[in-house]
Design an enzyme around this catalytic site. Structure first.
Site, short mmCIF file in Angstrom:
data_model
loop_
_atom_site.label_atom_id
_atom_site.label_comp_id
_atom_site.label_asym_id
_atom_site.label_seq_id
_atom_site.Cartn_x
_atom_site.Cartn_y
_atom_site.Cartn_z
N GLY A 14 0.78 -1.24 0.00
CA GLY A 14 0.00 0.00 0.00
C GLY A 14 0.81 1.29 0.00
O GLY A 14 0.28 2.34 0.33
N SER A 15 2.09 1.22 -0.42
CA SER A 15 2.87 2.48 -0.41
C SER A 15 2.38 3.46 -1.47
O SER A 15 2.39 4.67 -1.25
CB SER A 15 4.37 2.21 -0.56
OG SER A 15 4.67 1.70 -1.82
N ASN A 16 1.93 2.95 -2.63
CA ASN A 16 1.37 3.86 -3.64
C ASN A 16 0.04 4.45 -3.18
O ASN A 16 -0.25 5.61 -3.45
CB ASN A 16 1.20 3.14 -4.98
CG ASN A 16 2.51 3.08 -5.74
OD1 ASN A 16 2.95 4.06 -6.31
ND2 ASN A 16 3.15 1.92 -5.69
N ARG A 75 -13.97 -15.44 -10.77
CA ARG A 75 -13.71 -13.99 -10.95
C ARG A 75 -14.99 -13.20 -11.11
O ARG A 75 -15.11 -12.08 -10.61
CB ARG A 75 -12.89 -13.77 -12.23
CG ARG A 75 -11.46 -14.08 -12.08
CD ARG A 75 -10.67 -13.65 -13.29
NE ARG A 75 -9.41 -14.35 -13.30
CZ ARG A 75 -8.42 -14.12 -12.46
NH1 ARG A 75 -8.51 -13.17 -11.57
NH2 ARG A 75 -7.31 -14.83 -12.51
N ILE A 102 -6.80 -10.01 -11.85
CA ILE A 102 -7.24 -9.59 -13.18
C ILE A 102 -8.73 -9.29 -13.08
O ILE A 102 -9.49 -10.10 -12.55
CB ILE A 102 -6.97 -10.69 -14.23
CG1 ILE A 102 -5.46 -10.93 -14.33
CG2 ILE A 102 -7.55 -10.31 -15.58
CD1 ILE A 102 -5.08 -12.12 -15.15
N HIS A 117 2.17 0.22 -13.26
CA HIS A 117 2.93 -1.01 -13.48
C HIS A 117 4.42 -0.66 -13.50
O HIS A 117 4.83 0.29 -14.16
CB HIS A 117 2.51 -1.65 -14.81
CG HIS A 117 3.20 -2.93 -15.06
ND1 HIS A 117 2.86 -4.10 -14.41
CD2 HIS A 117 4.25 -3.24 -15.85
CE1 HIS A 117 3.66 -5.06 -14.80
NE2 HIS A 117 4.51 -4.57 -15.68
N ASP A 154 -2.21 -5.68 -18.04
CA ASP A 154 -1.23 -4.60 -18.26
C ASP A 154 -1.26 -4.09 -19.70
O ASP A 154 -0.23 -3.69 -20.25
CB ASP A 154 0.20 -5.07 -17.90
CG ASP A 154 0.29 -5.53 -16.46
OD1 ASP A 154 -0.40 -4.94 -15.60
OD2 ASP A 154 1.04 -6.48 -16.18
N GLU A 183 7.67 5.66 -9.18
CA GLU A 183 6.21 5.46 -9.08
C GLU A 183 5.57 6.58 -8.27
O GLU A 183 4.51 7.09 -8.65
CB GLU A 183 5.90 4.13 -8.39
CG GLU A 183 6.26 2.92 -9.21
CD GLU A 183 5.77 1.62 -8.57
OE1 GLU A 183 5.33 0.76 -9.32
OE2 GLU A 183 5.87 1.47 -7.33
C1 GRF Z 1 3.98 -1.39 -7.29
O1 GRF Z 1 5.29 -1.67 -7.72
C2 GRF Z 1 3.05 -1.24 -8.46
O2 GRF Z 1 3.66 -0.73 -9.60
C3 GRF Z 1 2.62 -2.66 -8.73
O3 GRF Z 1 2.48 -3.24 -7.45
C4 GRF Z 1 3.37 -2.58 -6.54
C5 GRF Z 1 2.54 -2.15 -5.36
O4 GRF Z 1 3.33 -1.64 -4.32
N1 GRF Z 1 1.39 -2.71 -9.50
P1 GRF Z 1 2.62 -0.93 -3.09
O5 GRF Z 1 1.62 -1.92 -2.52
O6 GRF Z 1 1.94 0.30 -3.62
O7 GRF Z 1 3.72 -0.61 -2.12
#
Ligand code: GRF
Length: 199
Positions: A14-16, A75, A102, A117, A154, A183
């Protein structure tokens, strides 16, 4: 002022998610139409009850629901459960932040949906993109891509992408760290572009 509602799907660290929230929550944006809107993160769904991202949501005050995919036979039924949960939030956009599933056409066609991605697409699709791009002797660079989600893994239209030269990095760990930093820069930028188009 109008609000532009974003909903997040994630599976792990969850860092993003945290970076998007802290960078964009509450920000006022003027759209290409000339109208303004305030960005609001309305909630998040996680398919993995063990994910550290759930703790991040609690710390941020972002409402989070856990819907384990293992509770559903296929799914289609899982995505129906996602759609049911999302219905009340009326999101304008879904942002995938490391959501390791997916999505079915039914889901993808219900809401505009974007993903990040960690490669310079169309190279190195799939779950091990950072390692594969680092170890690919024919590639001099890796990268990060933000794209619309389509039915192909993707594979949707690219919104923003940037290359990262592999030359300065001696090991995978250092390269991976730099990819994540890229990112954190690119995803908010790409979302702002998308939001401006959609206000
Ligand atoms: C990131 O590298 C993103 O590009 C990919 O999954 C990873 C998620 O990382 N789709 P985080 O959970 O956001 O730390």
């Amino acid at each position: 002022m109008k609000t532009f509602k974003i909903f997040i799907l994630f599976s792990g660290n969850g860092s993003n998610l945290e970076n998007l929230y802290t960078t964009l929550e509450g920000k006022e944006v003027v759209g290409k139409s000339g109208e303004s809107a305030r960005i609001e993160f309305v909630g998040a769904i996680c398919n993995n009850p063990e994910a550290y991202g759930i703790t991040r949501c609690h710390d941020l005050g972002l409402p989070v629901i856990t819907i384990p995919h293992t509770d559903y036979p296929n799914r289609e039924e899982y995505d129906m459960a996602l759609l049911k949960a999302l219905f009340l939030y009326e999101p304008d956009l879904i942002a995938l932040c490391g959501f390791m599933r997916i999505l079915t056409p039914k889901f993808v066609n219900a809401y505009p949906c974007v993903n990040i991605h960690p490669s310079f697409l169309p190279s190195h699709k799939g779950a091990n993109a950072i390692k594969e791009s680092f170890e690919d002797e024919k590639a001099h660079f890796g990268g990060v891509s933000v794209h619309y989600v389509s039915e192909e893994l993707d594979g949707g239209e690219i919104i923003l992408q940037e290359k990262l030269s592999k030359a300065p990095f001696r090991d995978l760990e250092a390269f991976e760290k730099a990819i994540h930093q890229l990112e954190y820069k690119l995803y908010p930028q790409a979302l702002l572009e998308v939001i401006k188009e959609r206000i």
